[in-house]
Scaffold this motif. Structure first.
Motif, PDB file in Angstrom:
ATOM      1  N   VAL A  80      33.197 -13.869   7.576  1.00 22.41           N
ATOM      2  CA  VAL A  80      33.882 -12.763   8.245  1.00 22.41           C
ATOM      3  C   VAL A  80      34.125 -13.120   9.702  1.00 22.41           C
ATOM      4  O   VAL A  80      35.216 -12.894  10.233  1.00 22.41           O
ATOM      5  N   ARG A  81      33.133 -13.701  10.336  1.00 26.77           N
ATOM      6  CA  ARG A  81      33.277 -14.075  11.745  1.00 26.77           C
ATOM      7  C   ARG A  81      34.445 -15.041  11.930  1.00 26.77           C
ATOM      8  O   ARG A  81      35.242 -14.883  12.848  1.00 26.77           O
ATOM      9  N   ARG A  82      34.572 -16.039  11.050  1.00 28.17           N
ATOM     10  CA  ARG A  82      35.680 -16.994  11.154  1.00 28.17           C
ATOM     11  C   ARG A  82      37.030 -16.310  10.963  1.00 28.17           C
ATOM     12  O   ARG A  82      37.978 -16.560  11.718  1.00 28.17           O
ATOM     13  N   VAL A  83      37.116 -15.428   9.968  1.00 29.33           N
ATOM     14  CA  VAL A  83      38.385 -14.735   9.698  1.00 29.33           C
ATOM     15  C   VAL A  83      38.758 -13.835  10.876  1.00 29.33           C
ATOM     16  O   VAL A  83      39.904 -13.848  11.348  1.00 29.33           O
ATOM     17  N   VAL A  84      37.809 -13.073  11.358  1.00 27.33           N
ATOM     18  CA  VAL A  84      38.087 -12.144  12.459  1.00 27.33           C
ATOM     19  C   VAL A  84      38.443 -12.914  13.730  1.00 27.33           C
ATOM     20  O   VAL A  84      39.381 -12.541  14.448  1.00 27.33           O
ATOM     21  N   VAL A 128      43.704  -7.415  20.269  1.00 26.63           N
ATOM     22  CA  VAL A 128      42.678  -6.912  19.357  1.00 26.63           C
ATOM     23  C   VAL A 128      41.307  -7.387  19.844  1.00 26.63           C
ATOM     24  O   VAL A 128      41.102  -8.569  20.088  1.00 26.63           O
ATOM     25  N   ALA A 129      40.391  -6.438  19.990  1.00 29.58           N
ATOM     26  CA  ALA A 129      39.025  -6.767  20.399  1.00 29.58           C
ATOM     27  C   ALA A 129      38.156  -6.967  19.159  1.00 29.58           C
ATOM     28  O   ALA A 129      38.468  -6.457  18.082  1.00 29.58           O
ATOM     29  N   HIS A 130      37.065  -7.703  19.332  1.00 30.18           N
ATOM     30  CA  HIS A 130      36.150  -7.984  18.234  1.00 30.18           C
ATOM     31  C   HIS A 130      34.726  -7.700  18.686  1.00 30.18           C
ATOM     32  O   HIS A 130      34.290  -8.187  19.721  1.00 30.18           O
ATOM     33  N   VAL A 131      34.021  -6.886  17.894  1.00 29.78           N
ATOM     34  CA  VAL A 131      32.628  -6.576  18.173  1.00 29.78           C
ATOM     35  C   VAL A 131      31.831  -6.878  16.916  1.00 29.78           C
ATOM     36  O   VAL A 131      32.164  -6.385  15.842  1.00 29.78           O
ATOM     37  N   GLU A 132      30.796  -7.696  17.069  1.00 30.06           N
ATOM     38  CA  GLU A 132      29.896  -7.979  15.953  1.00 30.06           C
ATOM     39  C   GLU A 132      28.570  -7.284  16.227  1.00 30.06           C
ATOM     40  O   GLU A 132      28.018  -7.416  17.323  1.00 30.06           O
ATOM     41  N   ILE A 133      28.086  -6.539  15.257  1.00 28.77           N
ATOM     42  CA  ILE A 133      26.836  -5.794  15.414  1.00 28.77           C
ATOM     43  C   ILE A 133      25.824  -6.313  14.412  1.00 28.77           C
ATOM     44  O   ILE A 133      26.086  -6.328  13.210  1.00 28.77           O
ATOM     45  N   ASP A 134      24.686  -6.749  14.928  1.00 33.38           N
ATOM     46  CA  ASP A 134      23.597  -7.203  14.069  1.00 33.38           C
ATOM     47  C   ASP A 134      22.912  -5.966  13.491  1.00 33.38           C
ATOM     48  O   ASP A 134      22.376  -5.148  14.233  1.00 33.38           O
ATOM     49  N   MET A 135      22.968  -5.833  12.176  1.00 31.15           N
ATOM     50  CA  MET A 135      22.414  -4.648  11.513  1.00 31.15           C
ATOM     51  C   MET A 135      20.907  -4.525  11.730  1.00 31.15           C
ATOM     52  O   MET A 135      20.384  -3.419  11.820  1.00 31.15           O
ATOM     53  N   ASP A 136      20.219  -5.653  11.834  1.00 32.18           N
ATOM     54  CA  ASP A 136      18.775  -5.603  12.066  1.00 32.18           C
ATOM     55  C   ASP A 136      18.457  -5.138  13.480  1.00 32.18           C
ATOM     56  O   ASP A 136      17.451  -4.469  13.705  1.00 32.18           O
ATOM     57  N   LEU A 155      27.510   4.863  10.416  1.00 35.62           N
ATOM     58  CA  LEU A 155      28.770   4.481   9.776  1.00 35.62           C
ATOM     59  C   LEU A 155      28.599   4.227   8.274  1.00 35.62           C
ATOM     60  O   LEU A 155      29.515   3.732   7.627  1.00 35.62           O
ATOM     61  N   SER A 156      27.442   4.560   7.744  1.00 38.93           N
ATOM     62  CA  SER A 156      27.156   4.432   6.303  1.00 38.93           C
ATOM     63  C   SER A 156      27.365   3.009   5.795  1.00 38.93           C
ATOM     64  O   SER A 156      27.962   2.789   4.751  1.00 38.93           O
ATOM     65  N   VAL A 157      26.862   2.041   6.546  1.00 43.90           N
ATOM     66  CA  VAL A 157      26.928   0.644   6.112  1.00 43.90           C
ATOM     67  C   VAL A 157      25.809   0.425   5.100  1.00 43.90           C
ATOM     68  O   VAL A 157      24.642   0.529   5.428  1.00 43.90           O
ATOM     69  N   LEU A 158      26.192   0.136   3.866  1.00 39.18           N
ATOM     70  CA  LEU A 158      25.221  -0.029   2.791  1.00 39.18           C
ATOM     71  C   LEU A 158      25.094  -1.476   2.337  1.00 39.18           C
ATOM     72  O   LEU A 158      24.147  -1.815   1.624  1.00 39.18           O
ATOM     73  N   SER A 159      26.062  -2.324   2.704  1.00 41.77           N
ATOM     74  CA  SER A 159      25.992  -3.725   2.315  1.00 41.77           C
ATOM     75  C   SER A 159      26.596  -4.583   3.413  1.00 41.77           C
ATOM     76  O   SER A 159      27.367  -4.108   4.241  1.00 41.77           O
ATOM     77  N   LEU A 160      26.234  -5.836   3.406  1.00 40.16           N
ATOM     78  CA  LEU A 160      26.765  -6.776   4.387  1.00 40.16           C
ATOM     79  C   LEU A 160      27.576  -7.833   3.671  1.00 40.16           C
ATOM     80  O   LEU A 160      27.238  -8.204   2.551  1.00 40.16           O
ATOM     81  N   PRO A 161      28.604  -8.313   4.307  1.00 38.27           N
ATOM     82  CA  PRO A 161      29.210  -7.848   5.545  1.00 38.27           C
ATOM     83  C   PRO A 161      30.093  -6.621   5.315  1.00 38.27           C
ATOM     84  O   PRO A 161      30.679  -6.467   4.246  1.00 38.27           O
ATOM     85  N   THR A 162      30.141  -5.753   6.310  1.00 43.61           N
ATOM     86  CA  THR A 162      31.038  -4.600   6.308  1.00 43.61           C
ATOM     87  C   THR A 162      31.843  -4.642   7.606  1.00 43.61           C
ATOM     88  O   THR A 162      31.271  -4.833   8.677  1.00 43.61           O
ATOM     89  N   THR A 163      33.149  -4.476   7.482  1.00 41.76           N
ATOM     90  CA  THR A 163      34.048  -4.585   8.628  1.00 41.76           C
ATOM     91  C   THR A 163      34.859  -3.303   8.771  1.00 41.76           C
ATOM     92  O   THR A 163      35.326  -2.753   7.782  1.00 41.76           O
ATOM     93  N   PHE A 164      35.005  -2.844  10.011  1.00 40.78           N
ATOM     94  CA  PHE A 164      35.775  -1.636  10.334  1.00 40.78           C
ATOM     95  C   PHE A 164      36.899  -2.012  11.287  1.00 40.78           C
ATOM     96  O   PHE A 164      36.770  -2.951  12.067  1.00 40.78           O
ATOM     97  N   ILE A 165      37.975  -1.242  11.247  1.00 39.04           N
ATOM     98  CA  ILE A 165      39.022  -1.333  12.258  1.00 39.04           C
ATOM     99  C   ILE A 165      39.150   0.043  12.886  1.00 39.04           C
ATOM    100  O   ILE A 165      39.373   1.028  12.186  1.00 39.04           O
ATOM    101  N   PHE A 166      38.989   0.086  14.199  1.00 39.36           N
ATOM    102  CA  PHE A 166      39.141   1.316  14.970  1.00 39.36           C
ATOM    103  C   PHE A 166      40.394   1.189  15.826  1.00 39.36           C
ATOM    104  O   PHE A 166      40.701   0.110  16.338  1.00 39.36           O
ATOM    105  N   ASP A 167      41.105   2.311  16.000  1.00 42.52           N
ATOM    106  CA  ASP A 167      42.273   2.279  16.885  1.00 42.52           C
ATOM    107  C   ASP A 167      41.814   2.451  18.338  1.00 42.52           C
ATOM    108  O   ASP A 167      40.620   2.582  18.614  1.00 42.52           O
ATOM    109  N   ALA A 168      42.764   2.459  19.273  1.00 39.52           N
ATOM    110  CA  ALA A 168      42.438   2.535  20.704  1.00 39.52           C
ATOM    111  C   ALA A 168      41.771   3.850  21.082  1.00 39.52           C
ATOM    112  O   ALA A 168      41.094   3.930  22.104  1.00 39.52           O
ATOM    113  N   GLN A 169      41.956   4.902  20.270  1.00 37.26           N
ATOM    114  CA  GLN A 169      41.324   6.192  20.535  1.00 37.26           C
ATOM    115  C   GLN A 169      39.930   6.288  19.916  1.00 37.26           C
ATOM    116  O   GLN A 169      39.288   7.329  19.995  1.00 37.26           O
TER     117      GLN A 169
END
Length: 139
Positions: free
Chosen positions: A69-73, A83-91, A100-114
């Motif tokens: 996922v990191r390579r693709v993003v 486009v900004a990129h933020v990686e969050i370590d779940m641990d 955000l109800s993350v139940l499995s890894l990897p999970t990726t979200f896209i947020f708009d500017a708002q």
């Protein structure tokens, strides 16, 4: 062959077929970028960009597919400069994962500017799918 042995073989074969079909169906959804229902959660601490869309992906040191996922993003963000990129370590940040109800890894979200959640995917997304979800948010 006894009827009990034939019944057992048929039951095992049927279980294998059901498991195989379930696996194929599960893998078809993995990495598919889909529109998300807007969540009413506080995302101020995620480090979202205020000037353009942000790709947020949850990962962990022990997660093998998270490197994909990191390579693709990184590739998509290099092509789409706003486009900004933020990686969050779940641990390290389990509270954000719960919000955000993350139940499995990897999970990726896209947020708009708002700061509204627009898309979500579990698994490793394809670069083309990620790009096509982000480009309308840049217009």
């Amino acid at each position: 062959m006894s009827p009990a042995l034939i019944t057992a073989i048929v039951a095992i074969a049927a279980a294998l077929v059901v498991a195989g079909v379930a696996g194929v169906l599960h893998n078809r959804r993995s990495g598919v970028v889909r529109e998300a229902e807007p969540l009413d959660v506080d995302v101020r601490d995620l480090g979202l960009s205020r000037t353009g869309p942000t790709v947020v992906h949850f990962s962990a040191g022990w997660c093998g597919p998270c490197a994909g996922v990191r390579r693709v993003v990184d590739q998509v963000c290099a092509d789409l400069r706003d486009v900004a990129h933020v990686e969050i370590d779940m641990d390290a940040n389990p509270a954000a994962a719960r919000r955000l109800s993350v139940l499995s890894l990897p999970t990726t979200f896209i947020f708009d500017a708002q700061g509204r959640q627009r898309y979500r995917t579990a698994g490793v997304p394809k670069a083309a799918d990620l790009r096509s979800a982000l480009e309308p948010l840049l217009a």
